[in-house]
Structure formats: structure tokens, C-alpha cells
Design a protein around this motif. Structure first.
Motif, PDB file in Angstrom:
ATOM      1  N   PRO A 189      18.842 -13.694 -52.619  1.00 37.05           N
ATOM      2  CA  PRO A 189      20.101 -13.085 -53.073  1.00 37.05           C
ATOM      3  C   PRO A 189      21.107 -12.850 -51.944  1.00 37.05           C
ATOM      4  N   ILE A 190      20.608 -12.745 -50.731  1.00 33.76           N
ATOM      5  CA  ILE A 190      21.483 -12.481 -49.583  1.00 33.76           C
ATOM      6  C   ILE A 190      21.956 -13.779 -48.926  1.00 33.76           C
ATOM      7  N   ILE A 191      21.055 -14.767 -48.796  1.00 35.66           N
ATOM      8  CA  ILE A 191      21.383 -15.961 -48.021  1.00 35.66           C
ATOM      9  C   ILE A 191      21.948 -17.117 -48.843  1.00 35.66           C
ATOM     10  N   LEU A 192      21.776 -17.087 -50.153  1.00 43.92           N
ATOM     11  CA  LEU A 192      22.206 -18.224 -50.965  1.00 43.92           C
ATOM     12  C   LEU A 192      23.529 -17.900 -51.661  1.00 43.92           C
ATOM     13  N   ALA A 193      24.570 -18.656 -51.317  1.00 42.15           N
ATOM     14  CA  ALA A 193      25.889 -18.419 -51.896  1.00 42.15           C
ATOM     15  C   ALA A 193      26.168 -19.344 -53.080  1.00 42.15           C
ATOM     16  N   ASN A 194      25.569 -20.528 -53.089  1.00 40.27           N
ATOM     17  CA  ASN A 194      25.815 -21.489 -54.151  1.00 40.27           C
ATOM     18  C   ASN A 194      24.481 -21.941 -54.736  1.00 40.27           C
TER      19      ASN A 194
END
Length: 96
Positions: free
Chosen positions: A43-48
Motif C-alpha cells: 500500500p505504501i510502495i505501489l502507486a499504479n
């Protein structure tokens, strides 16, 4: 592959088909399969998320799936083919 699925959902009437080669079902699933720590941090590192597994359900154009039989994404490719239920034609080419 994910970009092709994304674009095809908007331009289906202008395309004759879609060819997917060794792609993943979704970026989130790929991250989850990589490492337990990445799964916790997703949830923190994945933007897409590139949810091809959701988008491919609405594609009606013919789709050709090409995957190497030793590829890490082979299972994802079979899953995407199974989800492409609205496509007028699907075929799976497995390359040695």
C-alpha cells in the motif's frame, strides 16, 4: 501487456485485436508473489496497480496470448485468458 489491455478497453472499435506476451494479471499480485515484506509494504510502495485481470473482462476484440512454458508469468497468462470471456476469440500460444 498491461498498457495494451488498458488502451484496448478504450479503442476496441478501432482495433482488430490484441496480442499479449508474457504479461502479469495485476501489478499488485506480482508484488505479492515477490516477497512477504513487499506484500506488507504494497500500500505504501505501489502507486499504479495495472489491474489487467479486471480490465480484460470487458474487452471484446480477439486476443492472442503468447507465453513461454518456462515463464514466471505463464500462470497469469492462463488466468487472463480465462477471464477474457467477452472476447469474440481467444487463443493461447505456448512457446518452448
Amino acid at each position: 501487456g498491461a498498457v495494451g489491455v488498458y488502451g484496448t478497453q478504450f479503442y476496441q472499435n478501432d482495433l482488430r485485436g490484441l496480442i499479449l506476451e508474457n504479461t502479469f494479471s495485476s501489478m499488485a499480485a506480482s508484488v505479492d508473489d515477490t516477497n512477504w515484506l513487499f506484500r506488507l509494504l504494497r500500500p505504501i510502495i505501489l502507486a499504479n496497480y495495472w489491474p489487467s485481470d479486471e480490465r480484460i473482462k470487458n474487452i471484446t476484440t480477439p486476443i492472442l496470448f503468447i507465453s513461454g512454458n518456462k515463464s514466471d508469468t505463464n500462470d497469469d497468462m492462463h488466468r487472463l485468458k480465462d477471464l477474457a470471456t467477452k472476447s469474440v476469440y481467444t487463443d493461447f500460444l505456448e512457446v518452448p
